[in-house]
Scaffold this active site. Sequence first.
Site, PDB file in Angstrom:
ATOM      1  N   ARG A  88       0.853  -1.186   0.000  1.00  0.00           N
ATOM      2  CA  ARG A  88       0.000   0.000   0.000  1.00  0.00           C
ATOM      3  C   ARG A  88       0.893   1.241   0.000  1.00  0.00           C
ATOM      4  O   ARG A  88       1.903   1.307   0.711  1.00  0.00           O
ATOM      5  CB  ARG A  88      -0.931   0.017   1.221  1.00  0.00           C
ATOM      6  CG  ARG A  88      -2.090  -0.968   1.139  1.00  0.00           C
ATOM      7  CD  ARG A  88      -3.074  -0.587   0.042  1.00  0.00           C
ATOM      8  NE  ARG A  88      -4.213  -1.488  -0.048  1.00  0.00           N
ATOM      9  CZ  ARG A  88      -4.286  -2.537  -0.871  1.00  0.00           C
ATOM     10  NH1 ARG A  88      -3.248  -2.804  -1.662  1.00  0.00           N
ATOM     11  NH2 ARG A  88      -5.360  -3.289  -0.906  1.00  0.00           N
TER      12      ARG A  88
ATOM     13  N   ASP B  34       4.972  -0.411  -6.804  1.00  0.00           N
ATOM     14  CA  ASP B  34       3.766  -0.801  -7.540  1.00  0.00           C
ATOM     15  C   ASP B  34       2.557  -0.089  -6.971  1.00  0.00           C
ATOM     16  O   ASP B  34       1.445  -0.244  -7.474  1.00  0.00           O
ATOM     17  CB  ASP B  34       3.569  -2.319  -7.469  1.00  0.00           C
ATOM     18  CG  ASP B  34       2.447  -2.803  -8.373  1.00  0.00           C
ATOM     19  OD1 ASP B  34       2.449  -2.433  -9.574  1.00  0.00           O
ATOM     20  OD2 ASP B  34       1.552  -3.538  -7.892  1.00  0.00           O
TER      21      ASP B  34
ATOM     22  N   GLU C 293      -2.295   7.427  -5.339  1.00  0.00           N
ATOM     23  CA  GLU C 293      -2.558   6.737  -6.606  1.00  0.00           C
ATOM     24  C   GLU C 293      -4.018   6.786  -7.045  1.00  0.00           C
ATOM     25  O   GLU C 293      -4.316   6.534  -8.217  1.00  0.00           O
ATOM     26  CB  GLU C 293      -2.132   5.269  -6.514  1.00  0.00           C
ATOM     27  CG  GLU C 293      -2.993   4.403  -5.605  1.00  0.00           C
ATOM     28  CD  GLU C 293      -2.564   2.947  -5.622  1.00  0.00           C
ATOM     29  OE1 GLU C 293      -3.405   2.106  -5.981  1.00  0.00           O
ATOM     30  OE2 GLU C 293      -1.413   2.644  -5.290  1.00  0.00           O
TER      31      GLU C 293
ATOM     32  N   HIS D 253       0.133  -0.431  -9.911  1.00  0.00           N
ATOM     33  CA  HIS D 253      -0.644  -1.375  -9.100  1.00  0.00           C
ATOM     34  C   HIS D 253      -1.003  -2.612  -9.915  1.00  0.00           C
ATOM     35  O   HIS D 253      -2.153  -3.023 -10.018  1.00  0.00           O
ATOM     36  CB  HIS D 253      -1.910  -0.710  -8.544  1.00  0.00           C
ATOM     37  CG  HIS D 253      -2.331  -1.280  -7.228  1.00  0.00           C
ATOM     38  ND1 HIS D 253      -2.660  -0.494  -6.150  1.00  0.00           N
ATOM     39  CD2 HIS D 253      -2.458  -2.557  -6.801  1.00  0.00           C
ATOM     40  CE1 HIS D 253      -2.998  -1.268  -5.115  1.00  0.00           C
ATOM     41  NE2 HIS D 253      -2.876  -2.523  -5.502  1.00  0.00           N
TER      42      HIS D 253
END
Length: 331
Positions: free
Chosen positions: A234, A258, A263, A295
Amino acid sequence: MPNKIALFSAKPYDKTYFEQFRHEFDCQVDYFEVPLTEQNVQLCQGGYDAVCVFVNDTVNQAVLSQLSEFGCNIVALRCAGFNNVDLQAAENLNIRVCRVPSYSPEAVAEHTVGLMLTLSRKFHKAYNRVKEDNFSLNGLLGFNLFKKTVGIIGTGKIGHATINILKGFGCNILAFDPTETPIDDVAYVSLETLYKQADIISLHCPLTPQTHHLINQDSLALMREGVMIVNTSRGGLIDTDAMIKGLKARKIGYLGLDVYEQEANLFFEDLSNEIIDDDVFQRLLTFPNVLITGHQGFFTQEALTAIAQTTLGNIQLLNNQQDCLNQIKPS
C-alpha cells in the site's frame, strides 16, 4: 431471486472474469466504471444486495450511511486490503464487510522480485537501448541477488511467497512481523536491526495507523547507503517526500513501487493524453533509479479467477446468513 451486485471501478477484465462465474453463484452484476464516492453512491439505489469495491473506492461513514438507507448491507472488497473502509461505521450500520485475503500471493511475490531484478539488472533500460540498435553495456552494470540480505516486512502469505522465491536466489532473509510465524532459514529481528542490515527492503504489510509512513526520514537514516526499497503493498506505508530526499541524497540506491500514496487519481486509468498535476509523482519519475508500475502486482489470470470466485462466494454466504471466513470486523 439472484443476488444483485453493484460493482464499482469496473474495468473490462473485471467484467470478463465476473461474468464467467456469476451464474455459478446465481447473481446479477451491474458494472459501473466510476469509483464509489460520496457523490455517486446514489447509483446504488437500484435494490442492490451488495456493492463490490476495489482499492481506491471510498467506503467511509457517509457512503455507508447512504448504502444502509438504500437497503444494501454487504460491502465486498475484491482485494485483500481494507484501509479504505470504515469498519466501525459499517458494524454500527449492520453492514457486513468481506474481502479476498488470498487471491494469488505468488502473483504479487513474483512481481516484487521482478521489480528487484529489473532495478538491479536494468532490464527496462537495456530493452530500450536494443530497440535503438545500441548494444553498449555502459551504464547497465548490475549486482547479484545471491548472498544479498533482504529484509521482509510482513510475513503473511505474500511475504512468505516472496521469501520462498528469494531463497532460490540464495539470499539471506531477515524478517519483521508482529506475529512471528516460523519460517525455515528466516531470522526474525527488530525493525531497527532489519533497517540497519538489509541490502534490500520489501514491504508486505497492510496499511494501518501503526504502519502509516513506516518508511520515513527516521527509518531511512538507519538504512545502508544505496539500499533498495520495494513496495507492492500500500502506498501509505511510505512517506514519499522522505523518499525523494533519500534519492537526492543518494541514500536510496533503488526504489521500486507498484503502489503510490496518492494513486487514487492516477492508477488504473489511461492518462497518456492528460497533464498530470501531481508534482510529487512527476518528481519521482525523474530519477533514473526509480521504477514504478501502476498497481499491477495482482494482475494475473490466476489471481483474477480467484478474486471473482471468492468475492461472489463471499456475497452468497453473507446474503444467505451463513458464516463467511473472509468477513472482517473492527479490531
